[in-house]
Motif scaffolding. Structure first.
Motif, mmCIF file in Angstrom:
data_model
loop_
_atom_site.group_PDB
_atom_site.id
_atom_site.type_symbol
_atom_site.label_atom_id
_atom_site.label_comp_id
_atom_site.label_asym_id
_atom_site.label_seq_id
_atom_site.Cartn_x
_atom_site.Cartn_y
_atom_site.Cartn_z
ATOM 1 N N GLN A 35 0.856 -1.189 0.000
ATOM 2 C CA GLN A 35 0.000 0.000 0.000
ATOM 3 C C GLN A 35 0.891 1.237 0.000
ATOM 4 O OE1 GLN A 35 -3.338 -0.116 2.859
ATOM 5 N NE2 GLN A 35 -2.615 -2.173 3.406
ATOM 6 N N LYS A 36 0.320 2.362 -0.413
ATOM 7 C CA LYS A 36 1.071 3.620 -0.455
ATOM 8 C C LYS A 36 0.239 4.736 0.136
ATOM 9 C CE LYS A 36 3.382 6.913 -3.501
ATOM 10 N NZ LYS A 36 3.341 7.921 -2.491
ATOM 11 N N CYS A 37 0.901 5.614 0.873
ATOM 12 C CA CYS A 37 0.238 6.826 1.350
ATOM 13 C C CYS A 37 0.186 7.815 0.191
ATOM 14 C CB CYS A 37 1.012 7.441 2.517
ATOM 15 S SG CYS A 37 1.027 6.442 4.013
ATOM 16 N N THR A 38 -0.908 8.553 0.089
ATOM 17 C CA THR A 38 -1.040 9.531 -0.994
ATOM 18 C C THR A 38 -0.366 10.861 -0.659
ATOM 19 O OG1 THR A 38 -3.178 10.233 -0.098
ATOM 20 C CG2 THR A 38 -3.200 8.547 -1.840
ATOM 21 N N ASN A 39 -0.082 11.094 0.628
ATOM 22 C CA ASN A 39 0.467 12.387 1.041
ATOM 23 C C ASN A 39 1.961 12.367 1.359
ATOM 24 O OD1 ASN A 39 0.004 10.781 3.249
ATOM 25 N ND2 ASN A 39 -0.664 12.446 4.582
ATOM 26 N N ASN A 40 2.639 11.211 1.117
ATOM 27 C CA ASN A 40 4.088 11.131 1.360
ATOM 28 C C ASN A 40 4.656 9.941 0.593
ATOM 29 O OD1 ASN A 40 3.575 8.808 2.990
ATOM 30 N ND2 ASN A 40 3.161 10.149 4.735
ATOM 31 N N ASN A 41 5.923 9.630 0.812
ATOM 32 C CA ASN A 41 6.599 8.552 0.074
ATOM 33 C C ASN A 41 6.526 7.192 0.754
ATOM 34 O OD1 ASN A 41 7.480 10.280 -1.949
ATOM 35 N ND2 ASN A 41 9.303 10.842 -0.802
ATOM 36 N N SER A 93 -4.425 1.570 6.882
ATOM 37 C CA SER A 93 -3.640 2.625 6.232
ATOM 38 C C SER A 93 -3.862 3.989 6.883
ATOM 39 C CB SER A 93 -3.941 2.684 4.735
ATOM 40 O OG SER A 93 -5.302 2.962 4.517
ATOM 41 N N ASN A 94 -5.047 4.239 7.435
ATOM 42 C CA ASN A 94 -5.291 5.517 8.118
ATOM 43 C C ASN A 94 -4.374 5.684 9.325
ATOM 44 O OD1 ASN A 94 -7.290 6.143 6.287
ATOM 45 N ND2 ASN A 94 -8.930 5.316 7.577
ATOM 46 N N CYS A 97 -0.909 6.675 7.496
ATOM 47 C CA CYS A 97 -0.822 7.836 6.605
ATOM 48 C C CYS A 97 -1.382 9.127 7.189
ATOM 49 C CB CYS A 97 -1.532 7.525 5.284
ATOM 50 S SG CYS A 97 -0.808 6.136 4.387
ATOM 51 N N TYR A 164 5.692 -3.341 -6.365
ATOM 52 C CA TYR A 164 5.060 -2.041 -6.200
ATOM 53 C C TYR A 164 4.850 -1.461 -7.591
ATOM 54 C CZ TYR A 164 4.756 2.953 -5.085
ATOM 55 O OH TYR A 164 4.381 4.257 -5.006
ATOM 56 N N THR A 166 3.707 1.559 -10.259
ATOM 57 C CA THR A 166 3.522 2.983 -10.463
ATOM 58 C C THR A 166 2.906 3.188 -11.843
ATOM 59 O OG1 THR A 166 5.778 3.208 -11.314
ATOM 60 C CG2 THR A 166 5.443 3.684 -8.973
#
Length: 168
Positions: A35-41, A93-94, A97, A164, A166
């Motif tokens: 999973q990936k955070c939308t607001n950081n790397n 994830s919350n 992130c 992962y 992209t």
């Protein structure tokens, strides 16, 4: 007879001695996706109350194929982090992130990678036509990574973090 009983009981008790709290840590995130955070790397894997987090610059996932046998290599250091955590309860994830992390669950144990490398092999993803590139898959492996925590440490010679993706 009493002497024989005392001798047998003594041998039994010596066999049952505790050598202390030796804990060998390991983890298994093979069945969960990245999973990936939308607001950081941050990219990560969650398995119930466990978290395996990778914090490296987005430029490490360049949308350019790597030559066969030549992965992109990122050294683990203060700027390129791998963190393993165990929480007091299940996380999502919350929990990871959020700008302000929730009060619960809390981190119970944390191990930070203190050395090793992250190898990234990048391949193009193609549309059904087989010609149009729609994105890239980055296969991530940890090599010779040492984790250190407040109570113990452990290491992996090789651990596959996973794929992962992209987009363009």
């Amino acid at each position: 007879m009493k002497k024989l009983f005392v001798l047998v009981a003594s041998v039994f008790m010596l066999q049952a001695c505790d050598d202390g709290d030796i804990t060998l840590e390991s983890f298994n995130f093979d069945t969960v996706g990245i999973q990936k955070c939308t607001n950081n790397n941050l990219i990560f894997k969650i398995n119930g109350d466990e978290l395996l987090l990778l914090n490296i610059p987005a430029a490490s996932f360049a949308n350019e194929e790597t030559p066969d046998g030549s992965p992109r290599v990122v050294n683990v250091n203060a700027s390129n982090q791998i963190i393993y955590r165990i929480y007091s309860g299940n996380i999502n994830s919350n929990s990871i992130c959020s700008t302000i992390p929730p009060a619960s669950p809390t981190v119970q144990n944390e191990w930070n990678a203190t050395g090793g490398t992250i190898e990234i092999v990048t391949d193009a993803l193609y549309a059904i036509d087989g010609v149009t590139i729609t994105g890239y898959t980055h296969n991530i492996k940890f090599k010779n990574v040492n984790f250190s925590g407040s109570s113990n440490s452990f290491s992996f010679i090789e651990y596959t973090f996973g794929n992962y993706e992209t987009s363009l």
